[in-house]
Design an enzyme around this catalytic site. Structure first.
Site, short mmCIF file in Angstrom:
data_model
loop_
_atom_site.label_atom_id
_atom_site.label_comp_id
_atom_site.label_asym_id
_atom_site.label_seq_id
_atom_site.Cartn_x
_atom_site.Cartn_y
_atom_site.Cartn_z
N ASP A 1 -18.17 61.96 0.60
CA ASP A 1 -17.41 62.64 1.62
C ASP A 1 -16.38 63.37 0.66
O ASP A 1 -15.11 63.02 0.54
CB ASP A 1 -16.62 61.85 2.44
CG ASP A 1 -16.39 62.88 3.44
OD1 ASP A 1 -16.62 64.21 3.72
OD2 ASP A 1 -15.04 62.28 4.44
N CYS B 1 -19.90 51.50 7.29
CA CYS B 1 -20.33 50.96 6.00
C CYS B 1 -22.38 51.07 6.35
O CYS B 1 -23.45 50.90 5.42
CB CYS B 1 -20.60 49.87 5.56
SG CYS B 1 -18.45 49.82 5.04
N ARG C 1 -8.47 44.88 -3.17
CA ARG C 1 -8.54 45.54 -2.12
C ARG C 1 -6.85 46.62 -2.17
O ARG C 1 -7.06 47.53 -2.20
CB ARG C 1 -8.55 45.02 -0.50
CG ARG C 1 -10.26 45.14 -0.67
CD ARG C 1 -10.35 45.00 1.19
NE ARG C 1 -11.68 44.60 1.22
CZ ARG C 1 -11.87 45.32 2.64
NH1 ARG C 1 -12.23 46.64 2.21
NH2 ARG C 1 -13.35 44.96 2.93
N GLU D 1 -18.87 51.54 1.31
CA GLU D 1 -17.42 50.73 1.77
C GLU D 1 -16.74 50.97 0.76
O GLU D 1 -15.65 51.54 0.42
CB GLU D 1 -16.97 49.64 2.27
CG GLU D 1 -15.00 49.39 2.96
CD GLU D 1 -15.51 47.81 2.82
OE1 GLU D 1 -14.20 47.66 3.77
OE2 GLU D 1 -16.26 47.14 3.06
N HIS E 1 -18.91 51.12 12.54
CA HIS E 1 -19.25 50.94 11.33
C HIS E 1 -19.93 51.72 10.69
O HIS E 1 -20.83 51.43 10.19
CB HIS E 1 -20.46 49.29 11.45
CG HIS E 1 -19.35 48.48 12.71
ND1 HIS E 1 -18.79 47.59 11.68
CD2 HIS E 1 -20.00 48.06 14.18
CE1 HIS E 1 -17.83 46.84 13.76
NE2 HIS E 1 -18.84 46.69 14.16
N GLU F 1 -13.50 37.65 -0.80
CA GLU F 1 -14.25 37.55 0.17
C GLU F 1 -15.81 37.76 0.84
O GLU F 1 -16.24 37.20 -0.94
CB GLU F 1 -13.84 39.34 1.21
CG GLU F 1 -13.09 40.18 1.08
CD GLU F 1 -13.05 41.73 1.68
OE1 GLU F 1 -14.32 41.68 1.71
OE2 GLU F 1 -12.16 41.61 1.18
#
Length: 816
Positions: A560, A784, A463, A503, A782, A492
């Site tokens: 987007d 995702c 990330r 995501e 959420h 993760e």
């Protein structure tokens, strides 16, 4: 690429000279007759062979026109059978279409009159051998006429002169008066006589509806048709008695059966244009006649099509839409007839659908000539095609192109975006499977243990280093880009079932398009991003953005992203990556309208320059030069050689504006966009892109802007709630009452985008979950998983207040 024309259609060079532009002249750029038609580059174009194959199947037995026993004896008696065969052969590649009822009537009349040894009486060949006769074209007819000079004097017959139009003086008011009198008196004789006379032949159609029978009207600018009179006559037709309507159909059949001497005249084209607008062709009982009309129009020369296209664009929007809808309905009902017994068997009329589709292509070309278009490009979609075997159509098109067999993919304007998405997805899946299978075979051949991960494009990123890690992963695994995407965030735990992939896209797009990143410039006036013109040493990050867009299309993810329509036009220039790497890519014709969609203020200023009535050179003191700021330094670029020494004047300002727009949208960002182009096509390299319009690529990448919240309500799933619960009822009462802007904010809050997938709201898989928290809390989303967590608010006012606060202030909190 032009519309396929049967080889026997008269060549444009054979057209008689006439006033006005060259009939064979090309259409304006971007409006070719074949616009919207597509063929794989490798496909060999042998136009007409597809029709020949279809026609050979149906030559043995043609369908019959509907029986019309009351046909006038004069009309039937005037038709000579061999000449009728010749006329039909001219329009449809050596084919003979029987029109059986009329042939029977004609033969009976010939038998009744007995055998006559007249020099004009021709021996009727066996019908089975008619197709073996040489095609009757202009050259053949000319030779026949010349050979008459070798006959004895007593056998010579005078060559009939070209027919002149009858004189008809009835006006719109006269016709309307006749209609009113007939309605009040019940005597429809005058109206019946008008209709039966007007539609008895193409000459009569022109006599009635031509503005001036003494003028040729041989230009594309004016068809010479009195559109108002045509509309009034057709509007009244369906309200007349049945015998009047039947007389019109009989007349049309008579006109279609008549012999054609040489190439089609402009009067013939006018008649075709008028007949296409006949509302009777909405009725399935007229479809056999309609099919023959469409066949003759489809078989016209390219030069004749050129005229029809330009004349069609002058038809009113309402009439234009009606003709398009009739053609689409004709295709749909031939594919899936509600009452199959109404039509001949499909094997006997394989040319129906190709003919209708080719005529529809003419209207699509006409629609493309107008800006804005007469009707939306979506009005040409035929949703019935969503239910046929699309992949068979696609494979036929890939294998045969325009040469051997008809495919709807040759005319992609008729295929809906939903159907195109299915083709692209299945094509993608097949490529994914093929590449994964090859990886497996390679592994086994090296005696290595297969690993399931080799079947996927596995992207592992941190990330904290999202962009650089993503760039490295996609660069290293370039050969795996067409495998199914799976994303893992380092450190993760979690299995990617689609949520992590979405995501990854969301976070990456946000970071790359952030103004501080410098790759793209956000224009507030147009609310869209455009490529930064700053020069840099490495354009690999632009390639990453292109690959991301390709992966999104490939994996059915809606992004987007706010690019202007011009971007997608450039992305399809060309739609298939050229083999020669020196070929320029991403360069397309751009106009001031394209600049308006990105930089409206600048475009407005350039438009003012074009309309300025003073002395441009003295008042503006500009040269063919443009200035741009790059990292605090103003740099100048010449728009043409020695541009800094060439003043902008009233005479050359159009050239200046065009060069300026081309510089901003093409040249100044060429390297950036080329990297972006190659990134996108590294994933989406598929012939399926040939089927897409720029607007459709945008919808595939970003979704559709058309919101239907009622459809979202019907497809929403619930967790912890029932759709009858009071909170849910409050929620939908509030949302359905929202303005469009608030509805978009809600969708963006819950899904990460304010647009709808190609499949509609149902494809969002939107879910509302019960949040076991205090009602003082705001809703949480959420993105995702397209999930909205809604506390059980006690009343509608509280729910509305909390929802508006949440969706209007989503950045930085409440968004997971």
């Amino acid at each position: 690429m032009s519309l396929p024309i049967p080889p026997t259609a008269t060549a444009a060079a054979d057209l008689p000279p006439g006033p006005g532009p060259d009939p064979g002249a090309e259409l304006p750029p971007g409006a070719e007759l074949g616009q919207g038609s597509a063929a794989p580059p490798a496909a060999e174009e042998e136009e007409g062979e597809g029709e020949e194959e279809e026609e050979e199947e149906g030559d043995k037995e043609r369908e019959k026109l509907p029986p019309l026993p009351a046909a006038s004896s004069a009309a039937a008696g005037d038709l000579d059978f061999p000449l009728m065969c010749q006329g039909l052969e001219r329009g449809a590649k050596n084919q003979f279409s029987t029109f059986s009822n009329f042939i029977t009537t004609i033969n009976q009349k010939k038998e009744g009159t007995g055998n006559r040894n007249s020099p004009t009486q021709l021996v009727i060949p066996n019908i089975k051998n008619v197709r073996d006769l040489p095609p009757i074209c202009l050259d053949v007819r000319q030779k026949q006429r010349i050979s008459i000079d070798t006959l004895p004097q007593e056998l010579k017959a005078p060559i009939p002169p070209e027919p002149s139009l009858p004189i008809r003086t009835k006006t719109v008011k006269d016709f309307q008066d006749d209609i009113e009198k007939s309605k009040s008196s019940g005597d429809w004789k005058a109206v019946h006589d008008f209709y039966s006379t007007t539609f008895d032949s193409f000459l009569e159609i022109n006599a009635a509806f031509k503005k001036d029978t003494n003028s040729a009207f041989n230009t594309i600018e004016d068809s010479g048709i009195d559109a108002k009179f045509v509309n009034v006559v057709y509007d009244a037709l369906l309200n007349t008695p049945q015998d009047v309507q039947k007389s019109v159909l009989k007349g049309i059949i008579n006109g279609l059966l008549q012999e054609w001497k040489g190439p089609r005249t402009k009067d013939d084209l006018r008649a075709y244009c008028i007949l296409l607008q006949n509302p009777q062709f909405s009725n399935t009982s007229t479809y056999v006649i309609y099919a023959h009309l469409l066949r003759q129009i489809a078989a016209l020369t390219e030069a004749d099509h050129h005229f029809l296209v330009h004349w069609s664009k002058k038809i009113s929007q309402q009439r234009f839409k009606q003709v398009v809808d009739r053609l689409l309905q004709f295709i749909s009902l031939r594919l899936f007839p509600a009452k199959p017994e109404e039509f001949p068997p499909m094997m006997k009329c394989t040319w129906w659908i190709p003919s209708a589709t080719k005529v529809l292509a003419l209207f699509n070309a006409a629609n493309s000539l107008i800006s804005p278009p007469i009707i939306s490009y979506m009005d040409f979609y035929n949703s019935t095609l969503d239910h046929i075997d699309l992949m068979e159509e696609y494979h036929n098109w890939q294998c045969y192109g325009n040469s051997h067999r008809f495919s709807f993919c040759q005319y992609p304007f008729i295929i809906s975006i939903a159907a195109k998405k299915v083709i692209i997805q299945r094509d993608s899946e097949q490529q994914m499977i093929s590449i994964a299978r090859q990886s497996l075979v390679d592994k086994v051949s090296r005696r290595q243990k297969p690993d399931m991960n080799m079947l996927f494009l596995n992207v592992k990123v941190r990330r904290t280093h999202l962009v650089s890690d993503s760039l490295d992963e996609l660069a290293r695994k370039r050969a795996d880009l067409k495998k199914k995407l799976k994303v893992t965030f380092v450190g993760e735990a979690g299995l990617d079932m689609g949520g992590l992939t979405k995501e990854w896209f969301l976070l990456l797009i946000r970071q790359i398009f952030h103004p501080d990143y410098g790759m793209f410039t956000y224009h507030k006036d147009s609310r869209c991003h455009w490529f930064s013109s700053f020069k840099c040493d490495n354009y690999s990050e632009f390639r990453l953005v292109g690959a991301l867009m390709g992966l999104a299309v490939y994996n059915s993810i809606t992004l987007d992203i706010r690019f202007p329509p011009c971007c997608y036009k450039k992305l399809l220039s060309p739609p298939i990556v050229p083999c020669d790497h020196n070929t320029l890519v991403g360069i397309c014709d751009v106009t001031l309208d394209d600049l308006f969609q990105i930089m409206p203020e600048l475009a407005h200023g350039l438009n003012e320059l074009l309309s300025y009535e003073g002395n441009v050179e003295e008042d503006f003191y500009s040269t063919f030069q443009v200035f741009q700021e790059e990292f605090g330094v103003i740099k100048s670029y010449n728009l043409k050689p020695n541009g800094d020494k060439i003043p902008v004047t009233n005479q050359n300002r159009k050239e200046y504006v065009q060069l300026y727009v081309d510089f901003l949208l093409n040249k100044s960002i060429y390297k950036q966009f080329a990297a972006f182009y190659y990134g996108f096509h590294s994933v989406c390299a598929s012939y399926a892109l040939l089927l897409l319009r720029p607007e459709e690529v945008e919808i595939l990448v970003c979704g559709s802007p058309e919101l239907d919240m009622s459809a979202l309500q019907r497809s929403t799933q619930y967790e912890g709630y029932q759709k009858t619960d009071l909170t849910i009822r409050y929620f939908w009462d509030v949302v359905l009452g929202f303005s469009l802007d608030l509805q978009k904010k809600l969708l963006h809050f819950a899904t990460g985008s304010d647009r709808v997938p190609v499949g509609g709201m149902a494809d969002l898989n939107f879910k509302i979950s019960k949040s076991e928290t205090s009602t003082n809390w705001l809703p949480v989303a959420h993105t995702c998983f397209n999930q909205l967590c809604l506390p059980p608010y006690k009343n509608k006012k509280e729910l509305k207040q909390k929802l508006i606060i949440g969706i209007s202030n989503a950045e930085g909190f409440g968004l997971e």
